[in-house]
Design a protein around this motif. Sequence first.
Motif, PDB file in Angstrom:
ATOM      1  N   GLY A 173       0.832  -1.199   0.000  1.00 58.03           N
ATOM      2  CA  GLY A 173       0.000   0.000   0.000  1.00 58.03           C
ATOM      3  C   GLY A 173       0.867   1.249   0.000  1.00 58.03           C
ATOM      4  O   GLY A 173       2.038   1.215  -0.376  1.00 58.03           O
ATOM      5  N   LYS A 174       0.286   2.366   0.444  1.00 56.49           N
ATOM      6  CA  LYS A 174       1.037   3.620   0.471  1.00 56.49           C
ATOM      7  C   LYS A 174       2.048   3.637   1.612  1.00 56.49           C
ATOM      8  O   LYS A 174       3.172   4.084   1.440  1.00 56.49           O
ATOM      9  CB  LYS A 174       0.079   4.802   0.615  1.00 56.49           C
ATOM     10  CG  LYS A 174      -0.764   5.027  -0.612  1.00 56.49           C
ATOM     11  CD  LYS A 174      -1.649   6.245  -0.475  1.00 56.49           C
ATOM     12  CE  LYS A 174      -2.455   6.423  -1.750  1.00 56.49           C
ATOM     13  NZ  LYS A 174      -3.312   7.605  -1.693  1.00 56.49           N
ATOM     14  N   ARG A 175       1.642   3.180   2.792  1.00 49.08           N
ATOM     15  CA  ARG A 175       2.557   3.152   3.937  1.00 49.08           C
ATOM     16  C   ARG A 175       3.144   1.781   4.196  1.00 49.08           C
ATOM     17  O   ARG A 175       4.293   1.655   4.574  1.00 49.08           O
ATOM     18  CB  ARG A 175       1.840   3.612   5.207  1.00 49.08           C
ATOM     19  CG  ARG A 175       1.646   5.083   5.271  1.00 49.08           C
ATOM     20  CD  ARG A 175       1.298   5.489   6.676  1.00 49.08           C
ATOM     21  NE  ARG A 175       0.953   6.884   6.705  1.00 49.08           N
ATOM     22  CZ  ARG A 175       0.491   7.508   7.750  1.00 49.08           C
ATOM     23  NH1 ARG A 175       0.314   6.856   8.862  1.00 49.08           N
ATOM     24  NH2 ARG A 175       0.185   8.784   7.697  1.00 49.08           N
ATOM     25  N   LEU A 176       2.340   0.763   4.028  1.00 55.99           N
ATOM     26  CA  LEU A 176       2.791  -0.600   4.305  1.00 55.99           C
ATOM     27  C   LEU A 176       3.408  -1.188   3.040  1.00 55.99           C
ATOM     28  O   LEU A 176       2.738  -1.818   2.228  1.00 55.99           O
ATOM     29  CB  LEU A 176       1.620  -1.452   4.797  1.00 55.99           C
ATOM     30  CG  LEU A 176       1.979  -2.810   5.376  1.00 55.99           C
ATOM     31  CD1 LEU A 176       2.875  -2.656   6.594  1.00 55.99           C
ATOM     32  CD2 LEU A 176       0.735  -3.573   5.736  1.00 55.99           C
ATOM     33  N   GLN A 212      -3.533  -8.736   5.607  1.00 56.78           N
ATOM     34  CA  GLN A 212      -4.751  -8.056   5.153  1.00 56.78           C
ATOM     35  C   GLN A 212      -5.237  -7.055   6.205  1.00 56.78           C
ATOM     36  O   GLN A 212      -5.615  -5.933   5.878  1.00 56.78           O
ATOM     37  CB  GLN A 212      -5.859  -9.073   4.849  1.00 56.78           C
ATOM     38  CG  GLN A 212      -7.123  -8.429   4.323  1.00 56.78           C
ATOM     39  CD  GLN A 212      -8.250  -9.432   4.109  1.00 56.78           C
ATOM     40  OE1 GLN A 212      -8.172 -10.565   4.539  1.00 56.78           O
ATOM     41  NE2 GLN A 212      -9.293  -8.985   3.447  1.00 56.78           N
ATOM     42  N   VAL A 213      -5.216  -7.439   7.478  1.00 56.00           N
ATOM     43  CA  VAL A 213      -5.635  -6.534   8.559  1.00 56.00           C
ATOM     44  C   VAL A 213      -4.702  -5.326   8.623  1.00 56.00           C
ATOM     45  O   VAL A 213      -5.144  -4.181   8.767  1.00 56.00           O
ATOM     46  CB  VAL A 213      -5.674  -7.289   9.908  1.00 56.00           C
ATOM     47  CG1 VAL A 213      -5.853  -6.321  11.065  1.00 56.00           C
ATOM     48  CG2 VAL A 213      -6.783  -8.312   9.907  1.00 56.00           C
ATOM     49  N   ASN A 272      -5.607  -1.254   7.718  1.00 54.02           N
ATOM     50  CA  ASN A 272      -5.408  -0.217   8.725  1.00 54.02           C
ATOM     51  C   ASN A 272      -4.028   0.417   8.620  1.00 54.02           C
ATOM     52  O   ASN A 272      -3.466   0.851   9.628  1.00 54.02           O
ATOM     53  CB  ASN A 272      -5.611  -0.806  10.122  1.00 54.02           C
ATOM     54  CG  ASN A 272      -6.977  -1.395  10.294  1.00 54.02           C
ATOM     55  OD1 ASN A 272      -7.959  -0.674  10.265  1.00 54.02           O
ATOM     56  ND2 ASN A 272      -7.056  -2.703  10.448  1.00 54.02           N
ATOM     57  N   GLU A 273      -3.486   0.515   7.413  1.00 52.55           N
ATOM     58  CA  GLU A 273      -2.110   0.959   7.272  1.00 52.55           C
ATOM     59  C   GLU A 273      -1.889   2.408   7.681  1.00 52.55           C
ATOM     60  O   GLU A 273      -0.787   2.786   8.057  1.00 52.55           O
ATOM     61  CB  GLU A 273      -1.611   0.736   5.846  1.00 52.55           C
ATOM     62  CG  GLU A 273      -2.254   1.601   4.800  1.00 52.55           C
ATOM     63  CD  GLU A 273      -1.672   1.360   3.422  1.00 52.55           C
ATOM     64  OE1 GLU A 273      -0.496   1.012   3.318  1.00 52.55           O
ATOM     65  OE2 GLU A 273      -2.422   1.518   2.449  1.00 52.55           O
ATOM     66  N   THR A 297       7.043  11.894  10.283  1.00 51.89           N
ATOM     67  CA  THR A 297       6.191  12.530   9.271  1.00 51.89           C
ATOM     68  C   THR A 297       4.883  11.769   9.076  1.00 51.89           C
ATOM     69  O   THR A 297       3.921  12.332   8.577  1.00 51.89           O
ATOM     70  CB  THR A 297       6.921  12.621   7.922  1.00 51.89           C
ATOM     71  OG1 THR A 297       7.249  11.296   7.473  1.00 51.89           O
ATOM     72  CG2 THR A 297       8.195  13.447   8.051  1.00 51.89           C
ATOM     73  N   GLU A 298       4.842  10.502   9.475  1.00 49.19           N
ATOM     74  CA  GLU A 298       3.653   9.680   9.272  1.00 49.19           C
ATOM     75  C   GLU A 298       2.744   9.628  10.498  1.00 49.19           C
ATOM     76  O   GLU A 298       1.675   9.054  10.431  1.00 49.19           O
ATOM     77  CB  GLU A 298       4.067   8.254   8.899  1.00 49.19           C
ATOM     78  CG  GLU A 298       4.751   8.165   7.562  1.00 49.19           C
ATOM     79  CD  GLU A 298       5.227   6.766   7.244  1.00 49.19           C
ATOM     80  OE1 GLU A 298       5.377   5.955   8.190  1.00 49.19           O
ATOM     81  OE2 GLU A 298       5.463   6.475   6.071  1.00 49.19           O
TER      82      GLU A 298
END
Length: 122
Positions: free
Chosen positions: A47-50, A76-77, A81-82, A90-91
Amino acid sequence: AYKKVANKVRPVPTTMPAHARIIRKFPEDPLLSIPTLSPIPPAFMPGKRLTQQRIDELGVFTNEFLWPEERKLTAQVLTNNEFALAWDETEKGRFRDDYFSPVIIPTVEHVPWAHRQPPIPP
């Protein structure tokens, strides 16, 4: 760590002011926005963060304690919730104001004590 007596914080008996209370509100049911989980979890998609590197650092797929389907479900979990995860400053985020009021730390007016200089003998 050792703390000297002079650095001890002594609590003051007082009441919490009404303006400093943290009020918890539920504008909507948080359980309604939880995404459903598939009984057959899909393969991990970054994903974007994970990212793939970050999930490798977490050791989800190298964990021998979980079965392969449980590893996919864990991924998946985490992917769902990433945005609750942060790897650097910054995140990081904060709680929404419509759920929690901002924290106000009250202080007590006081006169700071001064250390008396011991008398110097003549």
